[in-house]
Design a protein around this motif. Structure first.
Motif, mmCIF file in Angstrom:
data_model
loop_
_atom_site.group_PDB
_atom_site.id
_atom_site.type_symbol
_atom_site.label_atom_id
_atom_site.label_comp_id
_atom_site.label_asym_id
_atom_site.label_seq_id
_atom_site.Cartn_x
_atom_site.Cartn_y
_atom_site.Cartn_z
ATOM 1 N N GLN A 143 0.799 -1.221 0.000
ATOM 2 C CA GLN A 143 0.000 0.000 0.000
ATOM 3 C C GLN A 143 0.832 1.271 0.000
ATOM 4 N N GLN A 144 1.874 1.337 0.826
ATOM 5 C CA GLN A 144 2.637 2.589 0.917
ATOM 6 C C GLN A 144 4.127 2.320 0.896
ATOM 7 N N THR A 145 4.848 3.210 0.232
ATOM 8 C CA THR A 145 6.300 3.155 0.180
ATOM 9 C C THR A 145 6.852 4.564 0.374
ATOM 10 N N THR A 146 8.146 4.657 0.603
ATOM 11 C CA THR A 146 8.801 5.959 0.772
ATOM 12 C C THR A 146 9.882 6.094 -0.295
ATOM 13 N N ILE A 147 9.818 7.178 -1.047
ATOM 14 C CA ILE A 147 10.790 7.450 -2.116
ATOM 15 C C ILE A 147 11.845 8.409 -1.572
ATOM 16 N N GLU A 148 13.112 8.076 -1.769
ATOM 17 C CA GLU A 148 14.220 8.888 -1.274
ATOM 18 C C GLU A 148 15.010 9.493 -2.432
ATOM 19 N N TYR A 149 15.394 10.754 -2.272
ATOM 20 C CA TYR A 149 16.265 11.405 -3.244
ATOM 21 C C TYR A 149 17.019 12.532 -2.561
ATOM 22 N N SER A 150 18.128 12.948 -3.152
ATOM 23 C CA SER A 150 18.919 14.041 -2.585
ATOM 24 C C SER A 150 19.261 15.052 -3.668
ATOM 25 N N LEU A 151 19.285 16.324 -3.269
ATOM 26 C CA LEU A 151 19.523 17.441 -4.180
ATOM 27 C C LEU A 151 20.823 18.152 -3.817
ATOM 28 N N PRO A 152 21.736 18.365 -4.774
ATOM 29 C CA PRO A 152 22.960 19.115 -4.479
ATOM 30 C C PRO A 152 22.713 20.617 -4.317
ATOM 31 N N GLU A 153 21.640 21.117 -4.930
ATOM 32 C CA GLU A 153 21.269 22.524 -4.848
ATOM 33 C C GLU A 153 19.747 22.633 -4.706
ATOM 34 N N SER A 154 19.290 23.752 -4.201
ATOM 35 C CA SER A 154 17.852 24.010 -4.189
ATOM 36 C C SER A 154 17.351 24.120 -5.623
ATOM 37 N N GLY A 155 16.107 23.704 -5.855
ATOM 38 C CA GLY A 155 15.587 23.771 -7.215
ATOM 39 C C GLY A 155 14.126 23.380 -7.287
ATOM 40 N N GLN A 156 13.550 23.549 -8.483
ATOM 41 C CA GLN A 156 12.176 23.144 -8.742
ATOM 42 C C GLN A 156 12.142 21.636 -8.959
ATOM 43 N N VAL A 157 11.391 20.933 -8.114
ATOM 44 C CA VAL A 157 11.391 19.479 -8.104
ATOM 45 C C VAL A 157 10.030 18.953 -8.535
ATOM 46 N N THR A 158 10.048 18.004 -9.474
ATOM 47 C CA THR A 158 8.839 17.280 -9.860
ATOM 48 C C THR A 158 9.103 15.793 -9.707
ATOM 49 N N LEU A 159 8.285 15.139 -8.897
ATOM 50 C CA LEU A 159 8.377 13.700 -8.690
ATOM 51 C C LEU A 159 7.088 13.068 -9.205
ATOM 52 N N GLU A 160 7.208 12.203 -10.217
ATOM 53 C CA GLU A 160 6.039 11.626 -10.874
ATOM 54 C C GLU A 160 6.107 10.105 -10.849
ATOM 55 N N VAL A 161 4.927 9.479 -10.837
ATOM 56 C CA VAL A 161 4.825 8.023 -10.894
ATOM 57 C C VAL A 161 4.020 7.642 -12.133
ATOM 58 N N TYR A 162 4.568 6.706 -12.937
ATOM 59 C CA TYR A 162 3.922 6.242 -14.165
ATOM 60 C C TYR A 162 3.714 4.733 -14.095
ATOM 61 N N ASP A 163 2.627 4.260 -14.742
ATOM 62 C CA ASP A 163 2.458 2.820 -14.858
ATOM 63 C C ASP A 163 3.282 2.307 -16.035
ATOM 64 N N ILE A 164 3.253 0.990 -16.255
ATOM 65 C CA ILE A 164 4.111 0.386 -17.268
ATOM 66 C C ILE A 164 3.711 0.805 -18.682
ATOM 67 N N LEU A 165 2.485 1.331 -18.851
ATOM 68 C CA LEU A 165 2.026 1.807 -20.157
ATOM 69 C C LEU A 165 2.372 3.270 -20.400
ATOM 70 N N GLY A 166 3.038 3.884 -19.437
ATOM 71 C CA GLY A 166 3.435 5.276 -19.610
ATOM 72 C C GLY A 166 2.413 6.290 -19.161
ATOM 73 N N ARG A 167 1.361 5.853 -18.481
ATOM 74 C CA ARG A 167 0.339 6.777 -17.992
ATOM 75 C C ARG A 167 0.736 7.306 -16.619
ATOM 76 N N ARG A 168 0.660 8.601 -16.447
ATOM 77 C CA ARG A 168 1.011 9.195 -15.151
ATOM 78 C C ARG A 168 -0.112 8.945 -14.155
ATOM 79 N N VAL A 169 0.228 8.362 -13.023
ATOM 80 C CA VAL A 169 -0.791 8.007 -12.035
ATOM 81 C C VAL A 169 -0.696 8.852 -10.763
ATOM 82 N N ALA A 170 0.434 9.538 -10.556
ATOM 83 C CA ALA A 170 0.569 10.357 -9.349
ATOM 84 C C ALA A 170 1.690 11.362 -9.518
ATOM 85 N N VAL A 171 1.549 12.497 -8.816
ATOM 86 C CA VAL A 171 2.603 13.520 -8.752
ATOM 87 C C VAL A 171 2.806 13.849 -7.270
ATOM 88 N N PRO A 172 3.611 13.066 -6.561
ATOM 89 C CA PRO A 172 3.793 13.303 -5.126
ATOM 90 C C PRO A 172 4.438 14.644 -4.785
#
Length: 222
Positions: A150-179
């Protein structure tokens, strides 16, 4: 055990008061101080005891934690109660640990030669150096647990401040979420994603920061 400190009669680099580490290639886990000394050999710059000169407001000790990727290691610090500020920086993820508040730190190695930094000194010095020692590059570390229900945690690190977009797509390429779709500071970030409405299968997570992109895979098992 690694020992660091300062002394009035010590010298920076590799001096007689330092202790060169024995070879670590056969050790499952090792922690070393990496001395910045162009006059010393590669082996001599790997220390288990590093004493610096006492001048200035503080010192930064570059550390290398060597272990197989994915190994979880617990580090414990011992310091004088009335001593200087003490902070450990995870150079790969940007995580910061105040060793005065919590002297025990758990780190999962992201590479076989994992860079850390120990910052010791006045409160102003430690604050300045902590801001300077940001992650070395943009990294999408993946998610945990993986696979998950049901739930997972996505980790990432940024070397500088910036505009961040985190998206999730299914295997067909359809965007299902923008966390995430906002500006974020440099450093380590953890974002939860709830997949309760998602069907079982492979999903792609895409991290975009100011035009630079990283991708990874997640597996949902319902």
């Amino acid at each position: 055990t690694v020992e660091v400190g300062v002394a009035d009669d010590a010298q920076n680099g590799v001096g007689t008061e330092d202790v060169i580490a024995p070879p670590s290639r056969f050790e499952a886990v090792s922690l070393r101080v990496r001395a910045d000394d162009g006059d010393a050999s590669t082996r001599q710059r790997s220390l288990v005891r590093s004493i610096r000169s006492a001048g200035g407001d503080g010192q930064v000790y570059d550390l290398r934690l060597q272990a197989e990727k994915g190994v979880t290691t617990t580090l414990s610090a011992q310091a004088a109660e009335d001593g200087p500020s003490l902070r450990l920086i995870n150079r790969e993820t940007g995580e910061r640990f105040d060793l005065r508040e919590d002297p025990t730190v758990t780190i999962t190695t992201r590479s076989a030669d994992h860079p850390l930094a120990l910052v010791v000194g006045s409160a102003a010095f430690v604050k300045k150096e902590t801001e300077r020692l940001r992650p070395e590059e943009l990294q999408l570390w993946g998610n945990y647990p993986n696979p998950f229900r049901q739930q997972t945690t996505i980790e990432y690190s940024l070397p500088e401040s910036g505009q961040v977009t985190l998206e999730v797509y299914d295997i067909l390429g359809r965007r299902v979420a923008v966390p995430v779709n906002r500006r974020q500071r440099a450093g380590m970030h953890r974002v939860p994603w709830n997949a309760a409405d998602a069907s079982s299968g492979i999903y792609l997570v895409r991290l975009t920061v100011d035009g630079e992109t990283r991708t990874g895979k997640m597996t949902v098992v319902q």
